[in-house]
Design a protein around this motif. Structure first.
Motif, PDB file in Angstrom:
ATOM      1  N   LEU A 148     -25.686 -32.104  10.275  1.00 57.13           N
ATOM      2  CA  LEU A 148     -24.825 -33.033   9.523  1.00 57.13           C
ATOM      3  C   LEU A 148     -23.408 -32.428  10.130  1.00 57.13           C
ATOM      4  O   LEU A 148     -22.497 -33.413  10.424  1.00 57.13           O
ATOM      5  CB  LEU A 148     -24.755 -32.410   7.996  1.00 57.13           C
ATOM      6  CG  LEU A 148     -23.814 -33.076   7.116  1.00 57.13           C
ATOM      7  CD1 LEU A 148     -24.021 -34.699   7.227  1.00 57.13           C
ATOM      8  CD2 LEU A 148     -23.749 -32.737   5.502  1.00 57.13           C
ATOM      9  N   GLN A 149     -23.293 -31.368  10.744  1.00 56.45           N
ATOM     10  CA  GLN A 149     -22.084 -30.835  11.318  1.00 56.45           C
ATOM     11  C   GLN A 149     -21.975 -31.548  12.556  1.00 56.45           C
ATOM     12  O   GLN A 149     -20.818 -32.127  12.951  1.00 56.45           O
ATOM     13  CB  GLN A 149     -22.162 -29.306  11.812  1.00 56.45           C
ATOM     14  CG  GLN A 149     -20.920 -28.971  12.411  1.00 56.45           C
ATOM     15  CD  GLN A 149     -19.848 -29.006  11.658  1.00 56.45           C
ATOM     16  OE1 GLN A 149     -19.566 -29.200  10.438  1.00 56.45           O
ATOM     17  NE2 GLN A 149     -18.572 -28.763  12.388  1.00 56.45           N
ATOM     18  N   ILE A 156     -27.825 -37.651  10.025  1.00 57.66           N
ATOM     19  CA  ILE A 156     -27.757 -37.471   8.702  1.00 57.66           C
ATOM     20  C   ILE A 156     -29.406 -37.439   7.966  1.00 57.66           C
ATOM     21  O   ILE A 156     -29.613 -36.720   7.405  1.00 57.66           O
ATOM     22  CB  ILE A 156     -26.663 -38.422   7.760  1.00 57.66           C
ATOM     23  CG1 ILE A 156     -25.429 -38.231   8.336  1.00 57.66           C
ATOM     24  CG2 ILE A 156     -26.972 -38.390   6.394  1.00 57.66           C
ATOM     25  CD1 ILE A 156     -24.327 -39.155   8.167  1.00 57.66           C
ATOM     26  N   ASN A 183     -21.435 -33.239   1.016  1.00 61.40           N
ATOM     27  CA  ASN A 183     -20.626 -33.684   2.350  1.00 61.40           C
ATOM     28  C   ASN A 183     -21.227 -35.087   2.728  1.00 61.40           C
ATOM     29  O   ASN A 183     -20.345 -35.629   3.605  1.00 61.40           O
ATOM     30  CB  ASN A 183     -20.754 -32.629   3.406  1.00 61.40           C
ATOM     31  CG  ASN A 183     -19.909 -31.724   3.138  1.00 61.40           C
ATOM     32  OD1 ASN A 183     -18.602 -31.882   3.446  1.00 61.40           O
ATOM     33  ND2 ASN A 183     -20.329 -30.423   2.725  1.00 61.40           N
ATOM     34  N   VAL A 184     -22.298 -35.349   2.295  1.00 56.13           N
ATOM     35  CA  VAL A 184     -22.896 -36.799   2.734  1.00 56.13           C
ATOM     36  C   VAL A 184     -22.523 -37.710   1.806  1.00 56.13           C
ATOM     37  O   VAL A 184     -21.843 -38.926   2.074  1.00 56.13           O
ATOM     38  CB  VAL A 184     -24.531 -36.728   2.783  1.00 56.13           C
ATOM     39  CG1 VAL A 184     -24.806 -38.072   2.733  1.00 56.13           C
ATOM     40  CG2 VAL A 184     -25.058 -35.953   3.762  1.00 56.13           C
ATOM     41  N   TYR A 236     -24.583 -28.205  -0.548  1.00 56.83           N
ATOM     42  CA  TYR A 236     -23.533 -28.347   0.474  1.00 56.83           C
ATOM     43  C   TYR A 236     -23.564 -29.833   1.267  1.00 56.83           C
ATOM     44  O   TYR A 236     -22.677 -30.334   1.655  1.00 56.83           O
ATOM     45  CB  TYR A 236     -23.217 -27.267   1.390  1.00 56.83           C
ATOM     46  CG  TYR A 236     -22.190 -26.260   0.501  1.00 56.83           C
ATOM     47  CD1 TYR A 236     -21.276 -26.481   0.221  1.00 56.83           C
ATOM     48  CD2 TYR A 236     -22.839 -24.809   0.363  1.00 56.83           C
ATOM     49  CE1 TYR A 236     -20.291 -25.585  -0.371  1.00 56.83           C
ATOM     50  CE2 TYR A 236     -22.311 -23.961  -0.300  1.00 56.83           C
ATOM     51  CZ  TYR A 236     -20.924 -24.320  -0.753  1.00 56.83           C
ATOM     52  OH  TYR A 236     -19.970 -23.320  -1.482  1.00 56.83           O
ATOM     53  N   GLU A 263     -25.193 -41.334  14.345  1.00 57.66           N
ATOM     54  CA  GLU A 263     -24.801 -40.396  13.112  1.00 57.66           C
ATOM     55  C   GLU A 263     -25.576 -40.857  12.021  1.00 57.66           C
ATOM     56  O   GLU A 263     -26.110 -39.690  11.260  1.00 57.66           O
ATOM     57  CB  GLU A 263     -23.270 -41.144  12.610  1.00 57.66           C
ATOM     58  CG  GLU A 263     -22.593 -40.286  11.360  1.00 57.66           C
ATOM     59  CD  GLU A 263     -21.193 -40.896  10.899  1.00 57.66           C
ATOM     60  OE1 GLU A 263     -21.036 -41.287   9.688  1.00 57.66           O
ATOM     61  OE2 GLU A 263     -20.342 -40.842  11.828  1.00 57.66           O
ATOM     62  N   VAL A 289     -20.838 -35.503  11.315  1.00 61.38           N
ATOM     63  CA  VAL A 289     -19.571 -35.840  10.871  1.00 61.38           C
ATOM     64  C   VAL A 289     -18.682 -34.624  10.674  1.00 61.38           C
ATOM     65  O   VAL A 289     -17.531 -34.924   9.984  1.00 61.38           O
ATOM     66  CB  VAL A 289     -19.897 -36.541   9.335  1.00 61.38           C
ATOM     67  CG1 VAL A 289     -20.424 -37.669   9.410  1.00 61.38           C
ATOM     68  CG2 VAL A 289     -20.622 -35.410   8.503  1.00 61.38           C
ATOM     69  N   GLN A 290     -18.987 -33.434  11.369  1.00 63.44           N
ATOM     70  CA  GLN A 290     -17.969 -32.387  11.340  1.00 63.44           C
ATOM     71  C   GLN A 290     -17.667 -32.163   9.938  1.00 63.44           C
ATOM     72  O   GLN A 290     -16.422 -31.845   9.722  1.00 63.44           O
ATOM     73  CB  GLN A 290     -16.788 -32.795  12.202  1.00 63.44           C
ATOM     74  CG  GLN A 290     -17.119 -33.387  13.584  1.00 63.44           C
ATOM     75  CD  GLN A 290     -17.548 -32.653  14.525  1.00 63.44           C
ATOM     76  OE1 GLN A 290     -16.697 -31.692  15.050  1.00 63.44           O
ATOM     77  NE2 GLN A 290     -18.860 -32.565  14.964  1.00 63.44           N
ATOM     78  N   SER A 291     -18.541 -31.670   9.147  1.00 65.69           N
ATOM     79  CA  SER A 291     -18.125 -31.576   7.562  1.00 65.69           C
ATOM     80  C   SER A 291     -17.691 -30.099   7.206  1.00 65.69           C
ATOM     81  O   SER A 291     -16.781 -29.725   6.442  1.00 65.69           O
ATOM     82  CB  SER A 291     -19.317 -31.820   6.745  1.00 65.69           C
ATOM     83  OG  SER A 291     -19.709 -33.180   6.929  1.00 65.69           O
ATOM     84  N   PHE A 292     -18.075 -28.978   8.229  1.00 59.84           N
ATOM     85  CA  PHE A 292     -17.841 -27.524   7.728  1.00 59.84           C
ATOM     86  C   PHE A 292     -17.110 -27.059   8.693  1.00 59.84           C
ATOM     87  O   PHE A 292     -16.922 -27.188   9.883  1.00 59.84           O
ATOM     88  CB  PHE A 292     -19.276 -27.202   7.803  1.00 59.84           C
ATOM     89  CG  PHE A 292     -20.442 -27.758   6.920  1.00 59.84           C
ATOM     90  CD1 PHE A 292     -20.201 -27.762   5.590  1.00 59.84           C
ATOM     91  CD2 PHE A 292     -21.455 -28.293   7.499  1.00 59.84           C
ATOM     92  CE1 PHE A 292     -21.090 -28.422   4.837  1.00 59.84           C
ATOM     93  CE2 PHE A 292     -22.425 -29.015   6.538  1.00 59.84           C
ATOM     94  CZ  PHE A 292     -22.238 -28.936   5.424  1.00 59.84           C
ATOM     95  N   SER A 293     -16.357 -25.879   8.395  1.00 61.29           N
ATOM     96  CA  SER A 293     -15.635 -24.903   9.276  1.00 61.29           C
ATOM     97  C   SER A 293     -16.697 -24.036   9.944  1.00 61.29           C
ATOM     98  O   SER A 293     -17.897 -23.836   9.527  1.00 61.29           O
ATOM     99  CB  SER A 293     -14.748 -24.051   8.327  1.00 61.29           C
ATOM    100  OG  SER A 293     -15.468 -23.219   7.788  1.00 61.29           O
TER     101      SER A 293
END
Length: 157
Positions: free
Chosen positions: A38-39, A6, A155-156, A151, A2, A42-46
């Motif tokens: 990043l997605q 990042i 999200n980080v 963004y 992870e 950590v699965q941050s975005f739709s």
């Protein structure tokens, strides 16, 4: 894993932002890769968010080729002015940074129009059009890369 994703994503965001200024680096696609990294991490975005940004990046890539030519044509320029502007920017970035990023495209477009046989006045008008198109294009890439960087950072942290 992870952490590596990042860090890689952050490097892509930075490279993408720098690529907004430098014509040899595709800035917005690289910045978008930072969001994708990043997605994965950590699965941050739709999905909708990622699709919308993919479409924005594609649109910017298309406009990247259209806007300078439009600016040149709108001010009476030719393909020589467009190519001169691009080559002038590249030469300016390499030989005279950072001022060369501003002066290079203008001088290149002017030289290109003179090579095409335009008078000095017409060449200057075309060069200003090409340069204006290039500035609009660069600003568009800076804004998009900056928003993607925002963004990413939100999200980080």
């Amino acid at each position: 894993m992870e952490t590596i994703l990042i860090i890689t994503g952050g490097a892509c965001i930075i490279a993408g932002f720098l690529g907004s200024f430098l014509p040899v680096i595709p800035g917005t696609p690289i910045a978008y890769c930072g969001l994708l990294a990043l997605q994965v991490a950590v699965q941050s975005f739709s999905t909708t968010f990622l699709v919308v940004w993919a479409l924005i990046v594609i649109l910017i890539m298309v406009l990247d080729n259209v806007i300078p030519a439009y600016g040149t044509k709108k001010f009476g320029g030719s393909a020589y002015g467009v190519w001169g502007s691009l080559l002038g920017m590249l030469a300016g970035v390499i030989f005279f940074p950072p001022a060369g990023m501003v002066v290079g495209p203008l001088a290149g477009a002017f030289a290109g129009e003179l090579i095409a046989g335009k008078t000095t006045g017409r060449a200057l008008k075309s060069a200003i059009g090409s340069f204006a198109g290039l500035l609009v294009n660069t600003l568009m890439k800076i804004i998009a890369s900056g928003i993607m960087g925002y963004y990413f950072a939100v999200n980080v942290f």
